[in-house]
Motif scaffolding. Structure first.
Motif, PDB file in Angstrom:
ATOM      1  N   ALA A  10       0.827  -1.201   0.000  1.00 21.36           N
ATOM      2  CA  ALA A  10       0.000   0.000   0.000  1.00 21.36           C
ATOM      3  C   ALA A  10       0.863   1.252   0.000  1.00 21.36           C
ATOM      4  CB  ALA A  10      -0.910  -0.003   1.220  1.00 21.36           C
ATOM      5  N   GLN A  11       1.948   1.194   0.768  1.00 19.16           N
ATOM      6  CA  GLN A  11       2.775   2.390   0.863  1.00 19.16           C
ATOM      7  C   GLN A  11       3.556   2.660  -0.412  1.00 19.16           C
ATOM      8  OE1 GLN A  11       4.385   0.970   4.627  1.00 19.16           O
ATOM      9  NE2 GLN A  11       3.957   2.991   5.448  1.00 19.16           N
ATOM     10  N   ASP A  26      -1.638   4.651  -9.550  1.00 18.34           N
ATOM     11  CA  ASP A  26      -2.618   3.752  -8.939  1.00 18.34           C
ATOM     12  C   ASP A  26      -3.896   4.480  -8.557  1.00 18.34           C
ATOM     13  OD1 ASP A  26      -1.004   1.215  -8.717  1.00 18.34           O
ATOM     14  OD2 ASP A  26       0.341   2.637  -7.729  1.00 18.34           O
ATOM     15  N   ILE A  27      -3.751   5.622  -7.919  1.00 21.96           N
ATOM     16  CA  ILE A  27      -4.910   6.347  -7.398  1.00 21.96           C
ATOM     17  C   ILE A  27      -4.791   7.814  -7.791  1.00 21.96           C
ATOM     18  CG2 ILE A  27      -6.055   7.156  -5.270  1.00 21.96           C
ATOM     19  CD1 ILE A  27      -5.167   4.560  -3.921  1.00 21.96           C
ATOM     20  N   SER A  28      -5.915   8.397  -8.208  1.00 23.95           N
ATOM     21  CA  SER A  28      -5.957   9.845  -8.435  1.00 23.95           C
ATOM     22  C   SER A  28      -7.021  10.458  -7.538  1.00 23.95           C
ATOM     23  CB  SER A  28      -6.306  10.152  -9.898  1.00 23.95           C
ATOM     24  OG  SER A  28      -5.222   9.826 -10.742  1.00 23.95           O
ATOM     25  N   PRO A  48     -12.694   1.454 -10.828  1.00 24.37           N
ATOM     26  CA  PRO A  48     -12.174   0.117 -10.493  1.00 24.37           C
ATOM     27  C   PRO A  48     -11.575   0.067  -9.087  1.00 24.37           C
ATOM     28  CG  PRO A  48     -11.355   0.853 -12.638  1.00 24.37           C
ATOM     29  CD  PRO A  48     -12.042   2.018 -12.012  1.00 24.37           C
ATOM     30  N   ILE A  49     -11.551  -1.133  -8.547  1.00 23.26           N
ATOM     31  CA  ILE A  49     -10.941  -1.372  -7.245  1.00 23.26           C
ATOM     32  C   ILE A  49      -9.529  -1.902  -7.457  1.00 23.26           C
ATOM     33  CG2 ILE A  49     -11.035  -2.922  -5.230  1.00 23.26           C
ATOM     34  CD1 ILE A  49     -14.061  -2.671  -5.316  1.00 23.26           C
ATOM     35  N   ILE A  50      -8.606  -1.458  -6.605  1.00 21.76           N
ATOM     36  CA  ILE A  50      -7.269  -2.061  -6.598  1.00 21.76           C
ATOM     37  C   ILE A  50      -7.372  -3.278  -5.690  1.00 21.76           C
ATOM     38  CG2 ILE A  50      -4.834  -1.679  -6.088  1.00 21.76           C
ATOM     39  CD1 ILE A  50      -5.461   1.352  -6.263  1.00 21.76           C
ATOM     40  N   ARG A 104      -8.204  -3.107  -1.742  1.00 26.15           N
ATOM     41  CA  ARG A 104      -9.634  -2.773  -1.681  1.00 26.15           C
ATOM     42  C   ARG A 104      -9.890  -1.275  -1.787  1.00 26.15           C
ATOM     43  NH1 ARG A 104     -12.014  -6.246   3.194  1.00 26.15           N
ATOM     44  NH2 ARG A 104     -13.956  -5.492   2.328  1.00 26.15           N
ATOM     45  N   ARG A 105      -8.875  -0.535  -2.189  1.00 24.09           N
ATOM     46  CA  ARG A 105      -9.102   0.898  -2.451  1.00 24.09           C
ATOM     47  C   ARG A 105      -9.637   1.084  -3.863  1.00 24.09           C
ATOM     48  NH1 ARG A 105      -3.933   0.989   0.089  1.00 24.09           N
ATOM     49  NH2 ARG A 105      -4.027   1.987   2.132  1.00 24.09           N
TER      50      ARG A 105
END
Lengths: 384, 384
Positions: free
Chosen positions: B4-5, B81-83, B119-121, B125-126
């Motif tokens: 995650a980090q 991965d995330i925005s 979408p989910i990673i 689960r994020r």
């Protein structure tokens, strides 16, 4: 290291020469010096108002703004060996061309006399005072007047440069009309000291009374940042590679915004192919006073200078073993005297002590580099 | 260190939601989206004009400004991965209060749906998308409308903060009328993302055509710097000590001008006794995106954060053995997508690569710190 390199030299210190202060007293609109009654016993107090709608009704002024003995006393109190004195803003910006030309010539002669009759530092045979002259940079001035005044300054032995605001002859410093002036300054080997006056539109500061803080802390450095960026974008530093320019207040915000500037240039079709080098290269062509009040700031400016050669268009990866520039060598101490007087009686002025402590506190600089910023670099730049 | 980090998180990435783009297409004055014929075969081209007198007649816009698939494709291409997506300027600033309120609510619901259906990673689960909501910050809006909208945003599970310009309800962010809003945001634990739109008066840019460079490279960061400084001077950070604010473009020029700001405050009788702490303390209370395009800039910002505790009014010399703050922990990567598209076809966007390389190039940061700036710090700040 010899004694000369250990001198403390102030490159950012101002004067309103008596002839100029008299002019300000004769005026009824800003810039002006007015007298008002003040305090419990209604004592007359002179106040300097340099901008329309200036906060707090301007600021109190006294002999430290024009009297040479006060400048020397300030230097003695703070251990300053040499000051390179410049007229304070707004210079001649508000005058018609004819007056500006003659007054520039008179003030340059006045400043030469102010410096040439100053005490000598015995062991070095240097004077204690040198100066930056003035050009009549106002609309409708002839190029010939400007070039003649460059020659006048170059011929006055104690004037080592020219202090300059950001308006040029009305269209800013990126005006091609100034190219002959840059050429003449470059040829004469004079240093341009770029200094703000106008800040940015005061509507930005909002309705609250924050005294002079926003125009001084932000407006001033923004103006220097804009002017220098416009100079870079106009190609002045490509056309005049030997022009030496000293930026007030450590270049304002330019170092912190320089990689953003380079990226914006790269992404804009209007300018992407215009310049010889990445914008960050030009920051290494400039000189910076060390009037930033903090060690992290000074160290950062020296890093930005040091990295500049890697942004030259001719920098090859093969050059990566070449030692980077010594960034601190293009930085030099200043006080901004007589501005920023302490609010309470103190042994030494806080602004002076802060700017000296800032140099001392840069852990990454050697003692030799710190001595350079305190004085040696100025002796080199101004060839004293 | 867990997976995650190591996620790459973009905290500075914009969208014009379809509902908002439609509104811009319906308008005949800026801000607007207009269609003009362009190129040798007169193809219709949509252009975004967000300011009056905008240079170069605005800029071309397309699906990357509103289409979620384009955002996800951009993220995939660059390994993001995330925005944490925010509406782009000028938000609702130009609307009357009644329209602004209802549109804010609709756009917040739109953005929640944009994120919640992303979408989910799998391993974390994020979701891949989270968002910053909008408040109807316009003149004549009621405080109740603002507070209701804060509650709306707080109740939408994928909205983690609020993007905000600098005008407040017409008088800027230092307006006491906003105190209930700050209190509500603080209580809800939402992050304010402070972002510029207006720059400074365009007369500063002169007559030369430099494209968008001067307003974007300088005007934008100047505006953020002014707004944040006014917030500091108004005591907002003294009154709302748990308010979390993220500054666009690494705080603009504020870090470089912060010691000058502190000195100007100390020397001005109007403000010298107003604040609880030295101005530099407050810079350590803030969060900064890492959108500065250079390693020296990022390292400097982290230094300015790290030193901040020493400027607390309660910092005793006895505390000098306390480890300084980890400056990088309050910085987080961003791209400014879909702005700054490359001028030529490239595998990856230059602006994205530059801002990643800038992190990699900070020699003084450990790998763990770099991972934090790339993503871990954002996961913490936004509690993802």
């Amino acid at each position: 290291m010899n004694t000369a390199q250990k001198l403390l030299v102030d490159v950012h210190t101002h004067v309103y020469l008596p002839r100029y202060a008299q002019l300000l007293r004769s005026r009824t609109t800003a810039p002006r010096i007015l007298t008002r009654l003040s305090g419990p016993d209604n004592k007359p107090e002179e106040r300097l108002v340099i901008l329309d709608n200036e906060p707090s009704g301007g600021r109190p002024v006294g002999a430290q703004y024009w009297d040479r003995d006060e400048k020397l006393a300030f230097m003695d109190k703070h251990g300053i060996d040499i000051s390179i004195v410049s007229s304070a803003n707004p210079w001649l910006d508000f005058l018609p061309a004819s007056t500006a030309r003659s007054l520039a010539n008179e003030l340059n002669d006045d400043l030469e006399s102010y410096c040439s009759t100053s005490p000598i530092i015995a062991e070095t045979r240097r004077k204690r005072l040198y100066g930056f002259g003035l050009l009549p940079l106002v609309p409708e001035i002839t190029t010939e007047s400007l070039l003649d005044t460059v020659q006048q300054i170059a011929a006055l032995p104690h004037l080592k440069g020219i202090i300059m605001g950001t308006r040029g002859v009305g269209k800013g410093l990126d005006d091609e009309a100034l190219d002959p002036v840059w050429a003449a300054i470059e040829k004469a080997g004079l240093v341009v000291f770029l200094h703000p006056h106008y800040g940015v539109d005061s509507k930005q500061w909002g309705e609250k009374d924050n005294g002079h803080v926003l125009p001084l802390a932000l407006g001033f450095p923004f103006e220097t940042t804009i002017a220098t960026t416009r100079l870079i974008l106009s190609g002045v530093f490509d056309r005049f590679p030997a022009l030496r320019m000293l930026l007030a207040h450590s270049g304002g915000a330019l170092p912190q915004l320089s990689s953003r500037l380079a990226s914006c240039i790269d992404h804009d079709p209007v300018v992407a192919s215009r310049l010889k080098h990445d914008a960050r290269y030009y920051l290494g062509r400039l000189y910076y006073d060390a009037v930033a009040y903090g060690s992290a700031e000074l160290r950062f400016v020296s890093d930005v200078i040091a990295r500049s050669d890697s942004y030259s268009s001719t920098a090859a990866s093969a050059d990566s073993h070449v030692a980077p520039k010594l960034g601190s060598a293009q930085m030099m101490w200043g006080t901004d005297h007589p501005f920023f007087p302490p609010l309470s009686n103190t042994e030494k002025w806080k602004s002076v002590v802060e700017n000296l402590d800032a140099i001392t506190g840069v852990k990454e600089w050697t003692q030799e580099e710190k001595d350079g910023v305190r004085g040696g670099n100025a002796l080199s730049l101004f060839n004293l």
